[in-house]
Design a protein around this motif. Structure first.
Motif, PDB file in Angstrom:
ATOM      1  N   LYS A  73      19.977  16.932  21.219  1.00 29.57           N
ATOM      2  CA  LYS A  73      18.915  17.099  22.212  1.00 29.57           C
ATOM      3  C   LYS A  73      17.553  16.691  21.645  1.00 29.57           C
ATOM      4  CE  LYS A  73      19.566  18.864  25.823  1.00 29.57           C
ATOM      5  NZ  LYS A  73      19.971  18.311  27.145  1.00 29.57           N
ATOM      6  N   THR A  74      17.325  17.006  20.364  1.00 28.49           N
ATOM      7  CA  THR A  74      16.049  16.651  19.740  1.00 28.49           C
ATOM      8  C   THR A  74      15.929  15.139  19.578  1.00 28.49           C
ATOM      9  OG1 THR A  74      16.069  18.745  18.538  1.00 28.49           O
ATOM     10  CG2 THR A  74      14.560  17.067  17.745  1.00 28.49           C
ATOM     11  N   ALA A  75      17.029  14.491  19.205  1.00 25.44           N
ATOM     12  CA  ALA A  75      17.008  13.029  19.062  1.00 25.44           C
ATOM     13  C   ALA A  75      16.652  12.363  20.387  1.00 25.44           C
ATOM     14  CB  ALA A  75      18.362  12.540  18.557  1.00 25.44           C
ATOM     15  N   GLU A 116      27.777  17.085  28.064  1.00 25.87           N
ATOM     16  CA  GLU A 116      26.425  17.313  28.577  1.00 25.87           C
ATOM     17  C   GLU A 116      25.352  16.780  27.634  1.00 25.87           C
ATOM     18  OE1 GLU A 116      22.629  18.994  29.035  1.00 25.87           O
ATOM     19  OE2 GLU A 116      23.955  19.797  27.478  1.00 25.87           O
ATOM     20  N   PHE A 117      25.620  16.760  26.308  1.00 20.04           N
ATOM     21  CA  PHE A 117      24.549  16.346  25.395  1.00 20.04           C
ATOM     22  C   PHE A 117      24.868  15.082  24.604  1.00 20.04           C
ATOM     23  CE2 PHE A 117      26.969  19.430  22.779  1.00 20.04           C
ATOM     24  CZ  PHE A 117      27.120  18.735  21.579  1.00 20.04           C
ATOM     25  N   ALA A 118      26.062  14.518  24.744  1.00 19.84           N
ATOM     26  CA  ALA A 118      26.404  13.268  24.068  1.00 19.84           C
ATOM     27  C   ALA A 118      26.670  12.182  25.100  1.00 19.84           C
ATOM     28  CB  ALA A 118      27.636  13.462  23.189  1.00 19.84           C
ATOM     29  N   ASP A 119      26.454  10.927  24.689  1.00 18.77           N
ATOM     30  CA  ASP A 119      26.723   9.795  25.580  1.00 18.77           C
ATOM     31  C   ASP A 119      28.110   9.218  25.360  1.00 18.77           C
ATOM     32  OD1 ASP A 119      24.080   9.633  26.869  1.00 18.77           O
ATOM     33  OD2 ASP A 119      23.388   9.122  24.850  1.00 18.77           O
ATOM     34  N   THR A 120      28.580   9.231  24.113  1.00 14.40           N
ATOM     35  CA  THR A 120      29.916   8.738  23.782  1.00 14.40           C
ATOM     36  C   THR A 120      30.481   9.587  22.646  1.00 14.40           C
ATOM     37  OG1 THR A 120      28.996   7.108  22.239  1.00 14.40           O
ATOM     38  CG2 THR A 120      29.482   6.350  24.476  1.00 14.40           C
ATOM     39  N   LEU A 121      31.791   9.489  22.470  1.00 13.73           N
ATOM     40  CA  LEU A 121      32.453  10.271  21.421  1.00 13.73           C
ATOM     41  C   LEU A 121      33.572   9.437  20.796  1.00 13.73           C
ATOM     42  CD1 LEU A 121      33.479  13.977  21.421  1.00 13.73           C
ATOM     43  CD2 LEU A 121      35.271  12.268  21.062  1.00 13.73           C
ATOM     44  N   ILE A 122      33.681   9.517  19.475  1.00 17.29           N
ATOM     45  CA  ILE A 122      34.752   8.842  18.735  1.00 17.29           C
ATOM     46  C   ILE A 122      35.524   9.898  17.951  1.00 17.29           C
ATOM     47  CG2 ILE A 122      35.313   7.121  16.975  1.00 17.29           C
ATOM     48  CD1 ILE A 122      32.578   5.824  17.562  1.00 17.29           C
ATOM     49  N   THR A 123      36.837   9.874  18.047  1.00 21.87           N
ATOM     50  CA  THR A 123      37.641  10.841  17.306  1.00 21.87           C
ATOM     51  C   THR A 123      38.967  10.220  16.875  1.00 21.87           C
ATOM     52  OG1 THR A 123      38.441  13.128  17.306  1.00 21.87           O
ATOM     53  CG2 THR A 123      38.837  11.837  19.305  1.00 21.87           C
TER      54      THR A 123
END
Length: 288
Positions: A73-75, A116-123
């Motif tokens: 959120k700060t970024a 809600e707070f990330a645009d993409t995710l890698i796992t």
């Protein structure tokens, strides 16, 4: 677009590898706890108009989620173009159904929160059981990579005459792929779980594999009960001491030592979760 990587506490080694491979900027942050236990977060690098990557594997997730949330959120507040979470081990995937009245389906709510707070995710190799893909619960684009090929390569070049052993029916497709790429035979066990630490395992006849090295393969090693139970069966069958391989080194409580004490020749994991058993580097799977 410029890329900048931030390592959440405990993820520094993997983040450094990714930065070097991507020739990306290393982000500087300060994360600490106030005396009352609340979290302090400060971004020391310029993130304006940059693609921000936050590296945070999520074993023991409850203490990691708030710092991750605050940092993301700060970024964004300071002008980041996008937030990509690199989460080698994705938590809250097991409770994907309400088995009893009143139970929380945590995988769904956790996914909603992350989305809600990330645009993409890698796992890597999330525990998909009753779900076919992460898109069923995550509303953001997700990239899922698989460690099977890396595990196959390690087995192929490290173990002479391996016989792969999968823990249960749901692992068969995954274990079959590892075995195929390692040019090794495989068998699948039948597993009945009576509780978190109460697992009953049946093992097929292994007479023709007496001179092979058993290789127990699983995606997550948590309590270790399945592997310990299987090692006992292998002893009774007069098989060689097994090599135990897992993608994710969760190792709840004393599981790692208990597996060693049960007779495992070696315990090997991928570096999705930092642990002394890490031998297989999967960092290239986290670059898109």
């Amino acid at each position: 677009m410029k890329k900048i990587y931030f390592a959440l506490p405990g993820n520094e080694n993997l983040t450094e590898i990714l930065i070097q491979k991507e020739k990306a900027e290393k982000g500087m942050i300060e994360i600490r706890s106030f005396p009352d236990g609340e979290t302090y977060v400060r971004i020391l690098s310029n993130v304006k108009d940059k693609k921000v990557f936050l590296v945070c594997t999520l074993h023991e997730p409850d203490t990691k989620l708030l710092p991750l949330y605050f940092l993301a959120k700060t970024a964004k507040e300071f002008g980041a173009k996008s937030i990509c979470l690199i989460v080698p081990y994705l938590a809250y995937m097991r409770q994907d159904k309400a088995f009893n009245t009143g139970e929380c389906v945590t995988s769904t709510h956790f996914a909603n929160l992350i989305s809600e707070f990330a645009d993409t995710l890698i796992t890597i190799d999330p525990h998909l059981h009753r779900r076919s893909s992460l898109s069923e619960i995550y509303s953001i684009p997700t990239t899922v990579s698989h460690a099977a090929h890396h595990i196959s390569a390690w087995i192929k070049y490290t173990i002479d005459k391996p016989i792969l052993i999968g823990p249960d029916g749901e692992s068969e497709q995954w274990v079959a792929e590892v075995a195929k790429n390692a040019n090794a035979p495989y068998v699948i066990l039948t597993k009945i779980r009576h509780g978190d630490r109460d697992v009953e395992v049946s093992i097929p006849h292994l007479e023709k594999y007496k001179d092979y090295v058993p290789v127990l393969v699983d995606d997550i090693i948590s309590t270790g009960r399945t592997m310990i139970e299987t090692i006992g069966h292998l002893k009774n069958a007069a098989m060689k001491p097994p090599v135990c391989i897992g993608v994710h080194a969760v190792f709840a409580e004393n599981a790692f030592q208990e597996i060693k004490d049960s007779g495992a020749k070696e315990i090997i994991t991928c570096n999705t979760i930092p642990h002394e058993s890490n031998r297989i580097d999967i960092s290239d799977l986290l670059i898109v």
